[in-house]
Design an enzyme around this catalytic site. Structure first.
Site, PDB file in Angstrom:
ATOM      1  N   ASP A   1      24.586  26.220 -64.691  1.00 20.49           N
ATOM      2  CA  ASP A   1      25.072  24.869 -64.984  1.00 20.49           C
ATOM      3  C   ASP A   1      24.173  23.846 -64.297  1.00 20.49           C
ATOM      4  O   ASP A   1      23.551  24.139 -63.270  1.00 20.49           O
ATOM      5  CB  ASP A   1      26.509  24.711 -64.463  1.00 20.49           C
ATOM      6  CG  ASP A   1      27.483  25.574 -65.255  1.00 20.49           C
ATOM      7  OD1 ASP A   1      27.351  25.617 -66.484  1.00 20.49           O
ATOM      8  OD2 ASP A   1      28.352  26.206 -64.625  1.00 20.49           O
TER       9      ASP A   1
ATOM     10  N   LYS B   1      32.123  26.079 -73.782  1.00 22.19           N
ATOM     11  CA  LYS B   1      31.075  27.117 -73.761  1.00 22.19           C
ATOM     12  C   LYS B   1      30.556  27.363 -75.172  1.00 22.19           C
ATOM     13  O   LYS B   1      31.343  27.389 -76.124  1.00 22.19           O
ATOM     14  CB  LYS B   1      31.656  28.434 -73.266  1.00 22.19           C
ATOM     15  CG  LYS B   1      31.834  28.521 -71.774  1.00 22.19           C
ATOM     16  CD  LYS B   1      32.157  29.941 -71.367  1.00 22.19           C
ATOM     17  CE  LYS B   1      32.633  29.970 -69.937  1.00 22.19           C
ATOM     18  NZ  LYS B   1      33.950  29.345 -69.758  1.00 22.19           N
TER      19      LYS B   1
ATOM     20  N   ARG C   1      30.836  25.016 -58.424  1.00 22.57           N
ATOM     21  CA  ARG C   1      31.788  24.117 -57.747  1.00 22.57           C
ATOM     22  C   ARG C   1      31.359  23.864 -56.316  1.00 22.57           C
ATOM     23  O   ARG C   1      32.192  23.698 -55.423  1.00 22.57           O
ATOM     24  CB  ARG C   1      33.210  24.700 -57.789  1.00 22.57           C
ATOM     25  CG  ARG C   1      33.741  24.821 -59.186  1.00 22.57           C
ATOM     26  CD  ARG C   1      35.261  24.922 -59.289  1.00 22.57           C
ATOM     27  NE  ARG C   1      35.602  25.065 -60.690  1.00 22.57           N
ATOM     28  CZ  ARG C   1      36.104  26.186 -61.229  1.00 22.57           C
ATOM     29  NH1 ARG C   1      36.399  27.213 -60.476  1.00 22.57           N
ATOM     30  NH2 ARG C   1      36.341  26.234 -62.533  1.00 22.57           N
TER      31      ARG C   1
ATOM     32  N   CYS D   1      36.043  30.887 -50.185  1.00 22.63           N
ATOM     33  CA  CYS D   1      35.434  32.107 -50.731  1.00 22.63           C
ATOM     34  C   CYS D   1      34.958  32.955 -49.562  1.00 22.63           C
ATOM     35  O   CYS D   1      34.724  32.434 -48.466  1.00 22.63           O
ATOM     36  CB  CYS D   1      34.232  31.783 -51.612  1.00 22.63           C
ATOM     37  SG  CYS D   1      34.658  30.716 -52.984  1.00 22.63           S
TER      38      CYS D   1
ATOM     39  N   CYS E   1      28.343  31.029 -52.308  1.00 23.02           N
ATOM     40  CA  CYS E   1      27.140  31.291 -53.094  1.00 23.02           C
ATOM     41  C   CYS E   1      26.370  29.978 -53.242  1.00 23.02           C
ATOM     42  O   CYS E   1      26.963  28.947 -53.577  1.00 23.02           O
ATOM     43  CB  CYS E   1      27.524  31.825 -54.463  1.00 23.02           C
ATOM     44  SG  CYS E   1      28.734  33.164 -54.369  1.00 23.02           S
TER      45      CYS E   1
HETATM   46  S1  SF4 Z   1      30.394  31.366 -57.188  1.00 26.11           S
HETATM   47 FE1  SF4 Z   1      31.429  29.705 -56.105  1.00 26.11          FE
HETATM   48  S2  SF4 Z   1      33.603  30.025 -56.459  1.00 26.11           S
HETATM   49 FE2  SF4 Z   1      32.543  31.949 -56.966  1.00 26.11          FE
HETATM   50  S3  SF4 Z   1      32.600  33.150 -55.066  1.00 26.11           S
HETATM   51 FE3  SF4 Z   1      30.672  32.063 -55.085  1.00 26.11          FE
HETATM   52  S4  SF4 Z   1      31.080  30.165 -53.934  1.00 26.11           S
HETATM   53 FE4  SF4 Z   1      33.049  31.034 -54.523  1.00 26.11          FE
END
Ligand code: SF4
Length: 355
Positions: free
Chosen positions: A269, A313, A112, A103, A107
Site C-alpha cells: 500500500d 481491492k 497501519r 502486535c 512490522c
Molecule cells: S503488519 Fe501491522 S498489524 Fe500486522 S502484525 Fe505487523 S505491525 Fe501488526
C-alpha cells in the site's frame, strides 16, 4: 502468567538493545522508533542471521522510514470509513474491527503504521462495535484485525466472539493475525479450545518469507488447523524480502505443506514511511507468472492492490496500462475505473528517483 506473556516482556524495543546484540549503531534509529515503535519477540529475533537480511528488514527500523513523506499515513481512508472509531465499514457486507492496537512485532511495512503500538489507533469499544454490527443486517462477515487480535487475553477475545455470535446475521468471523509467524507460543491449547467454540471461524495469517516457516510456526498452524479453523495467508510483496519469484514460489509451496492456503499477495500500500519496501508492478506480475502453471493451483494466491481512497481491492491481472506507461487503470467492485501510479516509475518532473 503464560509463557507468551513472558516472551512479550523480553522483546527488544530500543535501538540500544539492538545495538548491544548486533553491534550496529543505535543512535540513528532513535528518531525512527520515537515515531514508529519497535518491538521484536525473542523468537523472531532468533530467525535473524545477520543485519540487513530478510527477517531483519521486516522488523528492524530503518532511517528511510522518516524520509517518506509524500504518501498519506492512511491512504485507504480507513478513518473516514469508520462509523465507530476502530470499526471500518468499506464493503457492504463486511466490517473490519480493530480489536487491538498492539502486535508482537511491529512490522516496518505495516499499512497501519500510523497507529499500531502507539496512541494513533485505539481498538473499537466493544459495546459500540457490537451495537453497530447488530444494527446493520447486511453485515454477514466480521474481520477481527488490528494490531493483532491474538494479543488480547483469551477472556477478552472470547467476549468479543461471544458477542458477535449472538448477532443472528453475522454468518462468520475472520481473525487476521501474525502471531503464528512472530510469537508462535501464543497459540496455546487453551486458546485453541476457546476458538473452537466459535465456528465458523477463519484465520488469515501473514508469512512473507520461507525462513518464517519453522518447527514452532508449523506447530502453531497445526494446532489451529487441528481445531477445524481454515487457515489462509496474506503476504505483502516487499523489496529486499520476497520480491523474487523463486522465493515466493518456495513460500507458497511450504505454506500448503503446513496446511495454510495462500490467499493474497498484496502490492505494498502507498503508506507513509514504507517507500523503501515498494516494488514495481512488473515484479509482482513476474512472481505470479512463476507460480501459475509451475506449481499446484492451490499454491497460487490472488495478486491484489488495495486501491487508495477506500475504493477496494482489485486483482492486478484485471488492469490495463494507461498510454503514458506510468499508471495502471483498474476497475473496482463498483465498476469504477481507478488510476494507480506504478511505484517503480518516477512521476513527471521527478525523473531521477527510483521510488
Ligand atoms: S503488519 Fe501491522 S498489524 Fe500486522 S502484525 Fe505487523 S505491525 Fe501488526
Amino acid at each position: 502468567m503464560e509463557n507468551w506473556e513472558k516472551s512479550l516482556e523480553k522483546c527488544v524495543t530500543s535501538p540500544e538493545e539492538l545495538s548491544g546484540l548486533f553491534r550496529v549503531p543505535g543512535a540513528p534509529l532513535s528518531p525512527v522508533v520515537s515515531r514508529y515503535p519497535m518491538r521484536i519477540t525473542p523468537y523472531y529475533l532468533g530467525l535473524i542471521d545477520a543485519p540487513g537480511e530478510r527477517i531483519w528488514r521486516q522488523c528492524v527500523p530503518d532511517a528511510a522510514e522518516l524520509d517518506d513523506l509524500a504518501q498519506s499515513p492512511d491512504p485507504l481512508d480507513e478513518e473516514r470509513l469508520s462509523p465507530v472509531p476502530g470499526l471500518i465499514h468499506r464493503y457492504p457486507d463486511r466490517v473490519v474491527w480493530i480489536a487491538s492496537s498492539a502486535c508482537a512485532v511491529y512490522c516496518r511495512f505495516c499499512m497501519r503504521k500510523r497507529g499500531v503500538g502507539c496512541a494513533g489507533m485505539a481498538p473499537a469499544p466493544l459495546d459500540d462495535a457490537v451495537a453497530y454490527v447488530a444494527s446493520r443486517p447486511e453485515i454477514r462477515d466480521v474481520i477481527l484485525s488490528g494490531g493483532d487480535p491474538l494479543l488480547l487475553s483469551d477472556e477478552r477475545l472470547d467476549a468479543i466472539l461471544t458477542a458477535l455470535r449472538r448477532i443472528p446475521h453475522v454468518e462468520m468471523v475472520r481473525i487476521g493475525t501474525r502471531v503464528p509467524v512472530t510469537l508462535p507460543e501464543r497459540v496455546t491449547p487453551r486458546l485453541v479450545r476457546m476458538l473452537k467454540r466459535h465456528h465458523p471461524l477463519y484465520l488469515n495469517t501473514h508469512f512473507n518469507h520461507p525462513k518464517e516457516i519453522t518447527a514452532q510456526s508449523s506447530k502453531a498452524c497445526a494446532m489451529l488447523a487441528g481445531a477445524g479453523i481454515p487457515l489462509g495467508n496474506q503476504s505483502v510483496l516487499l523489496k529486499g524480502v520476497n520480491d523474487d519469484p523463486l522465493v515466493m514460489r518456495s513460500l507458497m509451496q511450504r505454506l500448503l505443506a503446513i496446511r495454510v492456503r495462500p490467499y493474497y499477495i498484496h502490492q505494498m500500500d502507498l503508506v507513509q514511511g514504507t517507500a523503501h519496501f515498494r516494488t514495481k508492478l512488473a515484479q509482482g506480475v513476474a512472481v505470479m507468472e512463476a507460480l501459475r502453471g509451475h506449481t499446484s493451483g492451490m499454491a497460487v494466491p490472488h495478486y491484489v492492490i488495495d486501491l487508495p481512497g477506500g475504493k477496494g481491492k482489485v486483482e492486478v491481472s484485471g488492469g490495463r496500462m494507461h498510454e503514458d506507461g506510468r499508471r495502471l487503470l483498474l476497475r473496482n467492485y463498483l465498476g469504477e475505473e481507478i488510476e494507480y501510479p506504478d511505484p517503480g516509475v518516477p512521476a513527471r518532473g521527478d525523473e531521477t528517483g527510483d521510488a
